[in-house]
Design a protein around this motif. Structure first.
Motif, PDB file in Angstrom:
ATOM      1  N   VAL A  10       0.708  -1.148   0.182  1.00  8.13           N
ATOM      2  CA  VAL A  10       0.034   0.073   0.016  1.00  8.13           C
ATOM      3  C   VAL A  10       0.806   1.211   0.188  1.00  8.13           C
ATOM      4  CG1 VAL A  10      -1.378   1.334   1.571  1.00  8.13           C
ATOM      5  CG2 VAL A  10      -2.095  -0.914   1.173  1.00  8.13           C
ATOM      6  N   LEU A  11       2.142   1.344   0.928  1.00  6.62           N
ATOM      7  CA  LEU A  11       2.693   2.356   0.876  1.00  6.62           C
ATOM      8  C   LEU A  11       3.581   2.730  -0.441  1.00  6.62           C
ATOM      9  CD1 LEU A  11       3.935   2.100   4.571  1.00  6.62           C
ATOM     10  CD2 LEU A  11       2.735   3.750   3.466  1.00  6.62           C
ATOM     11  N   THR A  12       4.244   1.550  -0.747  1.00  9.58           N
ATOM     12  CA  THR A  12       5.023   1.957  -2.267  1.00  9.58           C
ATOM     13  C   THR A  12       4.358   1.520  -3.480  1.00  9.58           C
ATOM     14  OG1 THR A  12       5.211  -0.686  -2.396  1.00  9.58           O
ATOM     15  CG2 THR A  12       6.823   0.520  -0.974  1.00  9.58           C
ATOM     16  N   GLY A  13       2.924   1.134  -3.597  1.00 11.31           N
ATOM     17  CA  GLY A  13       2.318   0.940  -4.702  1.00 11.31           C
ATOM     18  C   GLY A  13       3.131  -0.041  -5.659  1.00 11.31           C
ATOM     19  N   ARG A  14       3.883  -0.961  -5.064  1.00  9.64           N
ATOM     20  CA  ARG A  14       4.717  -2.058  -5.893  1.00  9.64           C
ATOM     21  C   ARG A  14       4.025  -3.178  -5.633  1.00  9.64           C
ATOM     22  NH1 ARG A  14      10.244  -0.019  -7.373  1.00  9.64           N
ATOM     23  NH2 ARG A  14       9.884   2.159  -7.119  1.00  9.64           N
ATOM     24  N   PHE A  15       4.039  -4.198  -6.661  1.00 10.58           N
ATOM     25  CA  PHE A  15       3.159  -5.551  -6.566  1.00 10.58           C
ATOM     26  C   PHE A  15       4.307  -6.460  -5.879  1.00 10.58           C
ATOM     27  CE2 PHE A  15       1.419  -9.472  -8.422  1.00 10.58           C
ATOM     28  CZ  PHE A  15      -0.005  -9.508  -7.594  1.00 10.58           C
ATOM     29  N   PRO A  16       4.110  -6.953  -4.692  1.00  8.24           N
ATOM     30  CA  PRO A  16       5.076  -7.854  -4.144  1.00  8.24           C
ATOM     31  C   PRO A  16       5.617  -9.072  -4.951  1.00  8.24           C
ATOM     32  CG  PRO A  16       3.010  -7.374  -2.435  1.00  8.24           C
ATOM     33  CD  PRO A  16       2.797  -6.945  -3.848  1.00  8.24           C
ATOM     34  N   ALA A  17       4.756  -9.699  -5.654  1.00 10.36           N
ATOM     35  CA  ALA A  17       5.427 -10.660  -6.647  1.00 10.36           C
ATOM     36  C   ALA A  17       6.334 -10.220  -7.520  1.00 10.36           C
ATOM     37  CB  ALA A  17       4.223 -11.301  -7.334  1.00 10.36           C
ATOM     38  N   ASN A  18       6.655  -8.938  -7.634  1.00 10.65           N
ATOM     39  CA  ASN A  18       7.550  -8.516  -8.730  1.00 10.65           C
ATOM     40  C   ASN A  18       9.006  -8.487  -7.833  1.00 10.65           C
ATOM     41  OD1 ASN A  18       5.811  -7.871 -10.653  1.00 10.65           O
ATOM     42  ND2 ASN A  18       5.639  -5.674 -10.088  1.00 10.65           N
ATOM     43  N   TYR A  19       8.999  -9.020  -6.632  1.00  7.82           N
ATOM     44  CA  TYR A  19      10.160  -8.905  -5.988  1.00  7.82           C
ATOM     45  C   TYR A  19      10.852 -10.400  -5.570  1.00  7.82           C
ATOM     46  CZ  TYR A  19       9.952  -3.928  -6.015  1.00  7.82           C
ATOM     47  OH  TYR A  19       9.890  -2.744  -6.352  1.00  7.82           O
ATOM     48  N   LEU A  20       9.935 -11.386  -6.211  1.00  7.10           N
ATOM     49  CA  LEU A  20      10.482 -12.626  -6.050  1.00  7.10           C
ATOM     50  C   LEU A  20      11.645 -13.012  -6.534  1.00  7.10           C
ATOM     51  CD1 LEU A  20       7.044 -14.565  -6.845  1.00  7.10           C
ATOM     52  CD2 LEU A  20       8.042 -14.342  -4.619  1.00  7.10           C
TER      53      LEU A  20
END
Length: 614
Positions: free
Chosen positions: A515-525
């Motif tokens: 929510v804070l970053t606006g970045r999708f977590p799966a992109n950091y796998l």
């Protein structure tokens, strides 16, 4: 009052916040400063031992507000330096309620909470607080009848919480403020009929466990039956108790229909779903038609187990031809199966039907018992389960439809900019409260949610977070749960193969970072490594350690000016929730308490739609 930093939280050095100058002390309408008004009010408060409340003794050393930053315990502030709210919960306040009218000279006061104390006596006089938007008095010892016109001067009242007191007599008619969003009167002794509610924005009502009687007004019939349970003589939709025609208003036109009848007659669950699936995928073959006819013949045995809880019902199978007047649309598919939005025959009620194919962890009896347990849950941050269907080859769960879709759709679609800082903070607070309620009500589960992620955080018309797909681990096969559930991707699962009691906390931290970053977590796998979504926490930590914290926050997030310190607080809490070492990770109570301490930005002025409803 200084608050301790959450254990494991990271201290940030990269952002330096400066204040150009201190605002002069805001003045109250009677010539006193707002600080002087609050100190006088504090001096009328007493704890159960007769002494002033300890946390409030520091009031008076400085002004209460420095811009929108509060200098005093339990005080929140507007951006112009005036007092916005008093949150005097859990202070052990006892005796008669203080004179709330003395606060009327605070022109910016919008929020007042005295919940979770031991205050006694009649309902306090709030008629002078005409600009108040939120009033919280739940879990005290107030008693007696509330005069009918009490709330008439409060035309902007948005939230009124009076649960778990000892109020009696009729529900005051003036309670139907035109802008009302939330109303809780549960666990009192109110009697007589409910007044009519027609507010289009009304999103949560709980009048359960009183002595109310008569038909449920049409404006409340869209809410869940649990919100009305414990009132023996209430009748009409959504309760499965039809009203006597003689008790209905003349305009009602007949006896109300129960929620079960509405679902069975209008949704036509299995027929609609199979029809939609057949059109959408072309796989509705002869074998399924035979199966459907067999299901229709066995409808009586499939749906004849009616739970004692009136909110949750089993849904009988029906033939597809009966569904001609029911509309349905494919919402999408996920790890569990497909979801459909269905509109009932009344043209107003919309529900979501989820079709599960890998939910054979238990047999029919245990499945039904668990669904009934979930059906008894009632919380504004949990999507209610209103019906279910058990079949060997698939299961159907029916829930309320949320108009703003999922957090993932908005955050990562083309509408992320409408989620300003205020909305995002309230979403995380709502998600944390929903998870906390699951922990309270389902303590036997290791992961009471188990699948907390942005696509399972739904948003109602007011952008309130409502959690879905919760507490499903007990009815899933172990292998499928380990494959798809978010909690099973936590660091401890990667290392040991089992979730812990704080795996949901880890998921909450990941959600907050998303929510804070606006970045999708799966992109950091990490490629080739099963590190799970925790890598977004690693990315955030690396950026912070390089003193580039400003790069973390979503550039599309509006409404951040002047709230950078609060954003940093949430970032710290999120990272503390994402500690890979379970022993260092925040527990849920500490996480919730830390998140609740983060101050909401001021509510928008009437007519300002840029930051959402208060």
């Amino acid at each position: 009052m200084a608050r301790p930093r959450p254990p494991g939280a990271i201290v940030f050095f990269s952002l330096v916040f400066s204040v150009a100058g201190l605002s002069p002390a805001a003045a109250a309408d009677d010539g006193k400063t707002e600080g002087e008004v609050l100190v006088s009010f504090r001096d009328t408060l007493r704890s159960s031992d007769g002494s002033p409340p300890g946390p409030l003794r520091s009031w008076g050393t400085t002004g209460p507000c420095n811009g929108n930053i509060s200098s005093w315990y339990a005080v929140s502030c507007h951006g112009n330096g005036s007092v916005q709210g008093l949150q005097l919960e859990h202070l052990g306040l006892a005796g008669l309620a203080p004179d709330l009218g003395s606060l009327a000279v605070l022109p910016g006061l919008r929020v007042l909470s005295l919940s979770d104390n031991q205050l006694t006596g009649p309902f306090p006089n709030v008629s002078a607080l005409g600009v108040l938007k939120m009033l919280y008095l739940s879990r005290n010892k107030f008693s007696g009848v509330i005069p009918d016109g009490t709330f008439r001067p409060m035309r902007g009242l948005r939230k009124l919480h009076l649960a778990e007191n000892d109020f009696s007599g009729p529900v005051p008619g003036s309670i139907t403020s035109p802008r009302l969003l939330e109303l809780t009167l549960a666990h009192n002794r109110f009697n007589g009929p409910l007044p009519d509610f027609s507010q289009p924005e009304l999103r949560f009502v709980d009048v359960s466990h009183n002595n109310l009687s008569g038909p449920i007004p049409g404006g409340l019939s869209r809410f869940n039956a649990t919100m009305f349970q414990g009132n023996e003589f209430l009748c009409g939709k959504p309760l499965p108790v039809a009203c006597d025609p003689a008790d209905l208003p003349a305009a009602a036109g007949g006896v109300g229909v129960s929620w079960l009848a509405s679902v069975a007659a209008s949704l036509m669950v299995l027929g609609v779903l199979l029809a939609v699936v057949g059109v959408a995928t072309g796989v509705l073959g002869r074998r399924r038609r035979r199966r459907r006819r067999a299901a229709a013949r066995s409808a009586g045995s499939e749906g004849d187990q009616t739970p004692s809880n009136p909110k949750l019902q089993t849904a009988p199978c029906v033939n597809i031809s009966q569904a001609a007047s029911t509309s349905a649309a494919v919402l999408g598919s996920g790890n569990f199966g497909s979801s459909y939005k269905a509109t009932l025959l009344d043209g107003r009620s919309e529900v979501v039907v989820k079709r599960f194919k890998d939910m054979n962890g238990v047999g029919r009896e245990d499945f039904s018992e668990h669904m009934r347990r979930l059906g008894r849950l009632a919380h504004p941050n949990l999507v209610p389960l209103v019906a279910y269907l058990y079949k060997k080859e698939e299961k159907l769960l029916i829930t309320d439809y949320m108009t703003n879709g999922s957090l993932a759709q908005l955050l990562h679609g083309s509408k992320g900019s409408i989620l300003d800082w205020g909305k995002r903070l309230r979403i995380i607070k709502g998600a944390a409260r929903g998870v906390a309620h699951l922990y309270e009500e389902l303590p036997m589960l290791t992961v009471p949610h188990g699948h907390l992620k942005s696509s399972n955080v739904l948003l109602d018309g007011d952008f309130t977070a409502v959690l879905s797909d919760y507490a499903l681990v007990p009815v899933l096969t172990a292998s499928h749960a380990a494959q798809v559930m978010v909690a099973y991707k936590s660091p401890e699962c990667v290392a040991k193969g089992k979730p812990s009691k704080t795996s949901d906390v880890w998921s909450l931290g990941i959600l907050a970072l998303e929510v804070l970053t606006g970045r999708f977590p799966a992109n950091y796998l990490r490629q080739g490594k099963q590190q799970g979504n925790a890598d977004i926490a690693g990315w955030v930590s690396s950026v912070v350690n390089e003193e580039r914290t400003g790069e973390v926050f979503d550039k599309d997030m509006a409404g951040t000016q002047g709230h950078e310190e609060e954003m940093l607080k949430l970032l710290r809490v999120a990272l503390a929730c994402c500690e890979a070492d379970v022993d260092k990770r925040l527990d849920l109570k500490a996480a919730l308490a830390s998140i609740e301490e983060i101050k909401d930005p001021p509510p928008p002025e009437p007519g300002d739609s840029s930051t959402g409803a208060a």
